[in-house]
Design an enzyme around this catalytic site. Structure first.
Site, mmCIF file in Angstrom:
data_model
loop_
_atom_site.group_PDB
_atom_site.id
_atom_site.type_symbol
_atom_site.label_atom_id
_atom_site.label_comp_id
_atom_site.label_asym_id
_atom_site.label_seq_id
_atom_site.Cartn_x
_atom_site.Cartn_y
_atom_site.Cartn_z
ATOM 1 N N ASP A 71 0.826 -1.196 0.000
ATOM 2 C CA ASP A 71 0.000 0.000 0.000
ATOM 3 C C ASP A 71 0.863 1.251 0.000
ATOM 4 O OD1 ASP A 71 -2.442 -1.280 -0.010
ATOM 5 O OD2 ASP A 71 -2.685 -1.245 2.162
ATOM 6 N N ARG B 237 -2.337 -0.823 -8.278
ATOM 7 C CA ARG B 237 -3.628 -0.309 -7.828
ATOM 8 C C ARG B 237 -3.591 1.209 -7.975
ATOM 9 N NH1 ARG B 237 -4.410 -1.229 -1.829
ATOM 10 N NH2 ARG B 237 -4.824 -3.386 -2.450
#
Length: 305
Positions: free
Chosen positions: A132, A182
């Site tokens: 992330d 992402r």
């Protein structure tokens, strides 16, 4: 008004008193509604429910900014155990993690050591691990670590945030790695010196990086609840004959559940981000800050039976 709302939720996300209180209430308020559970085993039943409806998942043990080497190593072992459980339970799931939970703010050597242990398990078990993205000051370290690990490991991906000025350049530099990325708008409070302050500019940059990444032929996770971005992506893939198997939509657990299922019925890949753990409150406040419309989605999710 949207700026005030964003700042309020970001302020609340950092309130230690509310965080402690939320940990005590979490099992009742959040489990099975906006987070899977207070631990991974208690989340499995919710993941299986999503999988049975054709929805893929990525799981994330909530918690970041770890300052203890012991805790960072515990988080590493917990992540490895999660990967092994995903395989044992035959779950359609990836794993997401934050480098600050593995020791990024302690030492580079520690975070490399912990990530390599995780990646050895990920490669062995063929489970994708997504690093992330956190705030802008950790962006360069995150991307550097991703690039280093991508040279040796296949099952690794990361995240780019559209609200940062640097993101298009980062995307260009990552292209040679043929990365699974992402793509998100971004949820941290950043200075106008490093991030677009206006929503319209963020949206335009988001569309730009979605188009560039897809036309580069690299797999994309388009993480958004924004109908305008979803429709833009649909038009884009139709115009350029981009196969549906070359990207996926991603949304948060407990929000826009009907839309998630509709996208599956339309033949799109759909992945649900299922966080778990006691530190759910800060995560939840940042999601509300990211997009005011999430407030209505969250309330609906939290009141579902």
């Amino acid at each position: 008004m949207s700026v005030i709302t964003r700042d309020l939720f970001l302020y609340l996300s950092n309130n230690k008193t509310l965080n402690r209180a939320a940990q005590n209430w979490g099992a009742t308020i959040a489990s099975g509604k906006i987070v899977g559970g207070m631990d991974f085993p208690s989340s499995i039943k919710f993941i299986k429910e999503l999988n049975n409806e054709g929805l893929s998942v990525t799981v994330d043990h909530l918690g970041e900014f770890v300052r203890s080497e012991t805790v960072a190593k515990e988080r590493t072992e917990e992540c490895i155990q999660t990967i092994e459980t995903i395989v044992a339970q035959q779950l359609d799931s990836h794993v997401s993690l934050k480098l600050t939970s593995l020791g990024l703010d302690i030492s580079k050597d520690l975070v490399y050591e912990n990530m390599m242990k995780i990646m050895e398990s990920a490669e062995k078990n063929k489970v994708m691990v997504t690093i992330d993205m956190e705030d802008e000051q950790r962006c360069q370290d995150t991307l550097s670590i991703f690039k280093d690990l991508k040279k040796d490991y296949h099952y690794i991906s990361t995240v780019l945030q559209a609200y940062l000025y640097r993101t298009e350049k980062d995307l260009d530099e990552l292209n040679s790695y043929q990365p699974f990325l992402r793509l998100v708008k971004g949820a941290y409070k950043e200075s106008p010196k490093v991030a677009f302050p206006e929503k319209e500019d963020v949206d335009n940059n988001y569309k730009k990086i979605i188009k560039k990444h897809l036309l580069n032929g690299n797999y994309a996770g388009i993480a958004t609840h924004d109908d305008a971005i979803i429709e833009y992506t649909k038009r884009l893939v139709a115009e350029y004959n981009i196969p549906k198997h070359s990207f996926e939509f991603q949304m948060l657990y407990g929000m826009r559940s009907t839309t998630q299922r509709e996208l599956v019925k339309e033949g799109y890949n759909m992945r649900v981000y299922v966080p778990y753990g006691r530190d759910w409150y800060g995560y939840f406040m940042r999601r509300l800050a990211e997009r005011p419309a999430n407030i209505a989605f969250a309330l609906k999710g939290m009141t579902k039976k």
